[in-house]
Design an enzyme around this catalytic site. Structure first.
Site, mmCIF file in Angstrom:
data_model
loop_
_atom_site.group_PDB
_atom_site.id
_atom_site.type_symbol
_atom_site.label_atom_id
_atom_site.label_comp_id
_atom_site.label_asym_id
_atom_site.label_seq_id
_atom_site.Cartn_x
_atom_site.Cartn_y
_atom_site.Cartn_z
ATOM 1 N N PHE A 114 0.803 -1.219 0.000
ATOM 2 C CA PHE A 114 0.000 0.000 0.000
ATOM 3 C C PHE A 114 0.837 1.271 0.000
ATOM 4 C CE2 PHE A 114 0.654 -1.242 4.403
ATOM 5 C CZ PHE A 114 1.095 -0.069 4.980
ATOM 6 N N GLY A 115 2.153 1.162 0.047
ATOM 7 C CA GLY A 115 2.941 2.389 0.056
ATOM 8 C C GLY A 115 4.424 2.155 0.205
ATOM 9 N N LYS A 171 4.334 5.424 4.265
ATOM 10 C CA LYS A 171 3.499 6.362 3.516
ATOM 11 C C LYS A 171 2.536 5.608 2.608
ATOM 12 C CE LYS A 171 4.832 10.388 2.372
ATOM 13 N NZ LYS A 171 5.462 11.567 1.720
ATOM 14 N N ASP A 218 -2.579 -10.922 5.026
ATOM 15 C CA ASP A 218 -1.370 -10.714 4.211
ATOM 16 C C ASP A 218 -0.126 -11.221 4.938
ATOM 17 O OD1 ASP A 218 -0.004 -9.928 1.928
ATOM 18 O OD2 ASP A 218 0.343 -7.891 2.654
#
Length: 408
Positions: A103-104, A122, A217
């Site tokens: 996701f970042g 982030k 995950d």
């Protein structure tokens, strides 16, 4: 500046001051950035990202103005701030890039007001609408409240547009994936059992919460390590990020599922839902990595992995892996979800076996230090200061440590 936003001062004077600030917002923000840069010049990276720190100061000045002008908005700010600790971006120094997640981007950094080394995760989200923002706040709040030895601590979050981020603790050895790939550590089987036990405890804790959390995950990239005396402390990272992943996927071309197929349970490949059992399957693959020191399905394309797993095939477990460890892997990644043990069951199995391993390794060390041949048949029960068997006598020091093994 504090006086300007003090609700006790005269309301008329306050409004005049606020109007002045609103008209000179950029000028005031520039002064704040310059002052901070000068005061903290001794910090590495402080002069980087000045434009982003400028935006951060400006956002928070504007929020303070809005609180006074709009009581309803002020209440919304208060509710959000009560959910978890909000850390402004200008209170962070973003250092070197140390990883990229689903996701970042992940940066090593420093939390200035606490003078504490942290990791800044982030998020690839530019802007959040109110409903998505509330969902994200609830998700971070849930993670923020969890405190457990084997769950990565979340110190707080940054909720500024273009700088949405999670601020988490720094684990000096990085991920299990990196440790195994770079071969930076020589892991004994005592170490491996300990790491396996700790990460299973972390996942079990999430599963046993009053409102169970499915990780979704689990992979070696999300198992983090740091030294803890002569041992290793193991923690689970990136749990409870469903809303962040969803919004990241919607706002960017980055596919968060790329690179996670190796750990996906067969039922998920058939569009099944995530469950505790699918977490256990992923744990089984991580245990295989831990035991072999190899990368799962290295060099194999996604379609081949998909077909291989769906038909019930699994990675080969080398014969040099202890049978007890091999058995746990095989049970964890069973094809049918109902055939997989729970994490609690796995913990019971690991606890029994790891104590035997520790005793055997201690016997081997003691035998080697006295230049005698290694004893292969170790007693697995409790050991008294001088305990006999048909093969050896164990001699212990006053503090309980095994010192010699005499064969007869």
């Amino acid at each position: 500046m504090k006086q300007i936003f003090d609700p006790q001062i005269d309301e008329k004077d306050q409004k005049t001051d606020l109007d002045d600030i609103q008209g000179k917002l950029n000028e005031i923000t520039s002064i704040l950035v310059e002052q901070q840069t000068e005061q903290l010049r001794h910090y590495e990276w402080i002069e980087q990202n000045i434009s982003q720190r400028f935006k951060s100061f400006k956002i928070h000045l504007q929020q303070n103005i809005d609180r006074i002008h709009d009581p309803v908005k002020a209440q919304d700010f208060v509710k959000e701030e009560q959910a978890f600790l909000h850390i402004p971006y200008h209170d962070l120094i973003q250092g070197t890039l140390i990883g990229q997640g689903g996701f970042g981007d992940v940066y090593r950094g420093r939390w200035l007001s606490r003078d504490h080394e942290v990791v800044i995760k982030k998020v690839r989200i530019q802007y959040l609408h109110d409903n998505h923002r509330k969902d994200l706040v609830n998700e971070i709040s849930m993670m923020y409240q969890i405190r457990y030895d084997h769950i990565l601590n979340i110190f707080g979050g940054c909720m500024e547009p273009e700088n949405y981020a999670l601020i988490v603790e720094y684990m000096s050895l990085g991920s299990l994936y990196d440790v195994l790939k770079e071969q930076t550590l020589q892991l004994s089987w005592t170490d491996r059992w300990s790491i396996a036990y700790q990460m299973t405890k972390g996942i079990n804790y999430l599963h046993k919460l009053q409102k169970a959390i499915i990780h979704r995950d689990i992979k070696s990239l999300n198992i983090l390590l740091k030294e803890n005396g002569k041992d290793f402390l193991t923690k689970i990272a990136d749990f409870g990020l469903a809303e962040i992943r969803h919004e990241t996927m919607r706002q960017s071309s980055y596919n968060p599922f790329v690179g996670t197929l190796q750990w996906k349970a067969p039922e998920l490949l058939e569009m099944g839902r995530h469950t505790e059992a699918s977490d256990v399957y992923a744990l089984g693959v991580v245990l295989w990595e831990l035991g072999t020191g190899c990368e799962a399905y290295k060099g194999v394309d996604a379609q081949t992995i998909d077909t291989f797993v769906r038909r019930g095939d699994r990675l080969k477990i080398p014969i040099n892996i202890p049978k007890s460890f091999s058995d746990i892997i095989s049970r964890a990644w069973a094809q049918e979800p109902l055939q997989r043990p729970t994490c609690q069951h796995l913990l019971n199995l690991m606890k029994d076996v790891s104590s035997e391993v520790a005793i055997k390794e201690k016997l081997k060390t003691a035998a080697a230090s006295t230049d005698r041949r290694i004893v292969e048949e170790a007693t697995t029960g409790s050991l008294s200061p001088q305990q006999h068997s048909t093969r050896y006598i164990l001699v212990f020091s006053a503090d309980g440590d095994l010192t010699f093994v005499y064969l007869f």
